[in-house]
Design a protein around this motif. Structure first.
Motif, PDB file in Angstrom:
ATOM      1  N   GLU A  29     -13.835  -3.916   7.734  1.00 10.37           N
ATOM      2  CA  GLU A  29     -14.892  -4.636   8.468  1.00 10.37           C
ATOM      3  C   GLU A  29     -14.941  -4.223   9.934  1.00 10.37           C
ATOM      4  N   ARG A  30     -13.786  -3.860  10.481  1.00 12.51           N
ATOM      5  CA  ARG A  30     -13.723  -3.547  11.921  1.00 12.51           C
ATOM      6  C   ARG A  30     -13.605  -2.050  12.188  1.00 12.51           C
ATOM      7  N   ARG A  31     -13.959  -1.231  11.201  1.00 11.64           N
ATOM      8  CA  ARG A  31     -13.624   0.192  11.346  1.00 11.64           C
ATOM      9  C   ARG A  31     -14.361   0.883  12.502  1.00 11.64           C
ATOM     10  N   ASP A  32     -15.470   0.303  12.959  1.00 16.40           N
ATOM     11  CA  ASP A  32     -16.187   0.933  14.069  1.00 16.40           C
ATOM     12  C   ASP A  32     -15.653   0.517  15.437  1.00 16.40           C
ATOM     13  N   ASP A  33     -14.781  -0.478  15.498  1.00 17.49           N
ATOM     14  CA  ASP A  33     -14.303  -0.871  16.833  1.00 17.49           C
ATOM     15  C   ASP A  33     -12.784  -0.986  16.923  1.00 17.49           C
ATOM     16  N   VAL A  34     -12.058  -0.568  15.902  1.00 14.77           N
ATOM     17  CA  VAL A  34     -10.601  -0.648  15.993  1.00 14.77           C
ATOM     18  C   VAL A  34     -10.003   0.748  15.770  1.00 14.77           C
ATOM     19  N   PHE A  35      -8.877   0.996  16.420  1.00 11.05           N
ATOM     20  CA  PHE A  35      -8.142   2.249  16.219  1.00 11.05           C
ATOM     21  C   PHE A  35      -6.738   1.906  15.714  1.00 11.05           C
ATOM     22  N   VAL A  36      -6.210   2.774  14.876  1.00 12.42           N
ATOM     23  CA  VAL A  36      -4.842   2.599  14.382  1.00 12.42           C
ATOM     24  C   VAL A  36      -4.031   3.829  14.751  1.00 12.42           C
ATOM     25  N   ALA A  37      -2.872   3.620  15.338  1.00 14.54           N
ATOM     26  CA  ALA A  37      -1.948   4.729  15.593  1.00 14.54           C
ATOM     27  C   ALA A  37      -0.592   4.320  15.007  1.00 14.54           C
ATOM     28  N   PRO A  38      -0.269   4.843  13.844  1.00 15.85           N
ATOM     29  CA  PRO A  38       0.920   4.345  13.145  1.00 15.85           C
ATOM     30  C   PRO A  38       2.249   4.766  13.757  1.00 15.85           C
ATOM     31  N   GLY A  39       2.266   5.864  14.485  1.00 15.10           N
ATOM     32  CA  GLY A  39       3.556   6.315  15.012  1.00 15.10           C
ATOM     33  C   GLY A  39       4.478   6.762  13.890  1.00 15.10           C
ATOM     34  N   LEU A  40       3.931   7.578  13.002  1.00 15.12           N
ATOM     35  CA  LEU A  40       4.685   7.951  11.802  1.00 15.12           C
ATOM     36  C   LEU A  40       5.970   8.701  12.100  1.00 15.12           C
ATOM     37  N   HIS A  41       5.945   9.526  13.146  1.00  8.79           N
ATOM     38  CA  HIS A  41       7.150  10.330  13.381  1.00  8.79           C
ATOM     39  C   HIS A  41       8.336   9.464  13.794  1.00  8.79           C
ATOM     40  N   TRP A  42       8.061   8.343  14.426  1.00  7.51           N
ATOM     41  CA  TRP A  42       9.168   7.437  14.748  1.00  7.51           C
ATOM     42  C   TRP A  42       9.867   6.986  13.461  1.00  7.51           C
ATOM     43  N   LEU A  43       9.073   6.572  12.467  1.00  9.48           N
ATOM     44  CA  LEU A  43       9.672   6.122  11.203  1.00  9.48           C
ATOM     45  C   LEU A  43      10.421   7.269  10.529  1.00  9.48           C
ATOM     46  N   TRP A  44       9.771   8.421  10.484  1.00  8.77           N
ATOM     47  CA  TRP A  44      10.350   9.581   9.812  1.00  8.77           C
ATOM     48  C   TRP A  44      11.676   9.995  10.463  1.00  8.77           C
ATOM     49  N   ALA A  45      11.630  10.142  11.769  1.00  3.78           N
ATOM     50  CA  ALA A  45      12.806  10.659  12.469  1.00  3.78           C
ATOM     51  C   ALA A  45      13.925   9.617  12.533  1.00  3.78           C
ATOM     52  N   THR A  46      13.557   8.340  12.606  1.00  2.00           N
ATOM     53  CA  THR A  46      14.589   7.302  12.620  1.00  2.00           C
ATOM     54  C   THR A  46      15.333   7.292  11.285  1.00  2.00           C
ATOM     55  N   LEU A  93      -6.466  -8.044  13.727  1.00  2.00           N
ATOM     56  CA  LEU A  93      -7.811  -7.816  13.198  1.00  2.00           C
ATOM     57  C   LEU A  93      -8.707  -9.025  13.410  1.00  2.00           C
ATOM     58  N   ARG A  94      -8.135 -10.215  13.278  1.00  2.75           N
ATOM     59  CA  ARG A  94      -8.944 -11.430  13.429  1.00  2.75           C
ATOM     60  C   ARG A  94      -9.220 -11.765  14.888  1.00  2.75           C
ATOM     61  N   GLU A  95      -8.241 -11.491  15.758  1.00  4.86           N
ATOM     62  CA  GLU A  95      -8.363 -11.935  17.145  1.00  4.86           C
ATOM     63  C   GLU A  95      -8.963 -10.869  18.057  1.00  4.86           C
ATOM     64  N   GLY A  96      -9.282  -9.693  17.522  1.00  9.55           N
ATOM     65  CA  GLY A  96     -10.023  -8.714  18.310  1.00  9.55           C
ATOM     66  C   GLY A  96      -9.188  -7.719  19.079  1.00  9.55           C
ATOM     67  N   VAL A  97      -7.925  -7.511  18.674  1.00  8.01           N
ATOM     68  CA  VAL A  97      -7.104  -6.460  19.301  1.00  8.01           C
ATOM     69  C   VAL A  97      -7.774  -5.107  19.048  1.00  8.01           C
ATOM     70  N   ASP A  98      -7.806  -4.268  20.059  1.00  7.38           N
ATOM     71  CA  ASP A  98      -8.571  -3.024  20.010  1.00  7.38           C
ATOM     72  C   ASP A  98      -7.807  -1.866  19.375  1.00  7.38           C
ATOM     73  N   ILE A  99      -6.506  -1.796  19.648  1.00  7.70           N
ATOM     74  CA  ILE A  99      -5.694  -0.662  19.183  1.00  7.70           C
ATOM     75  C   ILE A  99      -4.469  -1.240  18.478  1.00  7.70           C
ATOM     76  N   ILE A 100      -4.298  -0.888  17.223  1.00  5.91           N
ATOM     77  CA  ILE A 100      -3.193  -1.455  16.441  1.00  5.91           C
ATOM     78  C   ILE A 100      -2.148  -0.365  16.216  1.00  5.91           C
ATOM     79  N   TYR A 101      -0.943  -0.605  16.699  1.00  4.54           N
ATOM     80  CA  TYR A 101       0.150   0.341  16.520  1.00  4.54           C
ATOM     81  C   TYR A 101       0.974  -0.037  15.292  1.00  4.54           C
ATOM     82  N   HIS A 102       1.350   0.973  14.554  1.00  3.44           N
ATOM     83  CA  HIS A 102       2.243   0.880  13.389  1.00  3.44           C
ATOM     84  C   HIS A 102       1.525   0.421  12.128  1.00  3.44           C
ATOM     85  N   ALA A 103       1.095  -0.813  12.028  1.00  2.00           N
ATOM     86  CA  ALA A 103       0.375  -1.292  10.834  1.00  2.00           C
ATOM     87  C   ALA A 103       1.117  -0.928   9.555  1.00  2.00           C
TER      88      ALA A 103
END
Ligand SMILES: [Zn+2]
Length: 363
Positions: free
Chosen positions: A205-222, A182-192
């Motif tokens: 603060e960065r909600r207009d320029d950052v995307f989050v893809a948590p990959g929930l099914h990986w956690l669930w299925a693992t 979030l501080r260094e400007g990464v555009d797409i954050i996986y997992h979080a």
């Protein structure tokens, strides 16, 4: 003119975290030693399977070899092989102590090496540079709550990628790694996975320029579905996956409330999360994160257009938009699980051409 026969017409779906080079096989460890020729064929097959599942947009989240994603994207765009629209990635960039899977990463140490690696990848033609910031506890070597890259290394990657108009995505489970993104400007954050209050504020603060893809099914299925593949629930819980899923749910609900863009897409391509089952993520958004079915669908369509930076032509059924369309038996806006059964995807169209043509009766 096509008579949909009372079915649902909707935009094709987007998976925001895709690895064509994962082979849905027993272990990713085998990928390092797989010759590039065989590996490329695996990736071509993955691309077709994902499109068969109604996904017309996929964001590459790392390629196990440096140019396979690029070659797949180009072959799809040239009409040589079927597949979704694809943002190609390179190999994941990891520090010597932070490698997740041996043999598939490019190892960098320090800002000079990082800049050089990013420069080379962007020169080859990737759209997404993928960084490994935190660990992954299934390895029992590098851990979800630990962070393996320095702020300066992350910054160097972002500066170099942005300089040539490319984006940076990061595997970030630990609290510190999420804040680095979030501080260094990464555009797409996986997992979080481990968001604290400060991270949630930074996200907002960065909600207009950052995307989050948590990959929930990986956690669930693992946690719950990997026993048949030799990874019992007790083993997953022992290294922290239950704790991680619980934390993820709390944090992601908060992000959703604060208007941060959270997208389905889940690291499919492991034995217990095979390619083509990608729509499981939408069910988790509804059942675990309290999205309405329509919110989950919008996260997989409208936000797909946004993460592709083509919000004016992808992700909606509207005049002026490209014809990436699904004709669905059933009503996903009341039950997203109908999207999991490929038989319900009566028609799949990409760019105005049928990938799967409805049977004559449905026309
Ligand atoms: Zn991944």
């Amino acid at each position: 003119m096509i008579d949909g026969g009372g079915r649902t017409l909707m935009s094709g779906l987007c998976d925001a975290h895709t690895h064509f080079t994962w082979n849905s096989g027993g272990s990713l460890d085998a990928l390092g030693g797989m010759p590039v020729e065989e590996h490329t064929i695996v990736a071509v097959q993955s691309a077709r399977i994902v499109l068969d599942a109604g996904y017309t947009m996929c964001v590459g989240a790392a390629s196990a070899k440096e140019r396979i994603d690029i070659a797949c994207r180009d072959a799809i765009n040239a009409g040589m092989v079927p597949g979704p629209r694809y943002l190609a990635s390179g190999q994941e960039l990891a520090t010597p102590a932070g490698v997740l899977v041996d043999g598939i990463s490019r190892i960098v140490s320090g800002t000079e090496e990082m800049s050089r690696a990013v420069r080379e990848m962007c020169g080859m033609g990737v759209e997404i540079v993928k960084l490994i910031l935190s660990g992954e506890s299934i390895t029992e070597r590098v851990w979800a709550k630990d962070t393996y890259m320095t702020d300066a290394e992350v910054r160097a990657a972002v500066v170099e990628a942005h300089r040539v108009g490319k984006r940076v995505a990061a595997h970030a489970r630990s609290t510190d790694s999420i804040k680095q993104c979030l501080r260094e400007g990464v555009d797409i954050i996986y997992h979080a996975s481990y968001i604290d209050d400060e991270a949630a504020d930074l996200f907002e603060e960065r909600r207009d320029d950052v995307f989050v893809a948590p990959g929930l099914h990986w956690l669930w299925a693992t946690l719950y579905e990997a026993a048949a593949f030799g990874y019992p629930q007790e083993a997953a819980e022992a290294v922290g996956y239950k704790d991680e899923l619980d934390h993820s749910i709390v944090g992601l609900k908060q992000l959703h409330k604060r208007g941060v863009r959270v997208l389905p897409g889940g690291d499919y391509g492991f034995a217990w999360t095979p390619h083509g089952t990608n729509a499981r993520d939408l069910q988790h958004f509804v059942e675990l994160l309290d999205f309405t079915p329509m919110e989950a669908i919008r996260a997989a369509t409208v936000l797909g257009g946004e993460i592709f930076e083509r919000a004016d032509e992808l992700g909606r059924v509207a005049p002026g938009y490209l014809a990436d369309l699904l004709l669905v038996d059933g009503d996903p806006s009341s039950d997203v699980t109908v999207l999991q059964d490929h038989d319900n995807l009566v028609g799949i169209m990409k760019d105005g051409n049928w990938h799967k043509e409805p049977p004559a009766a449905a026309k």
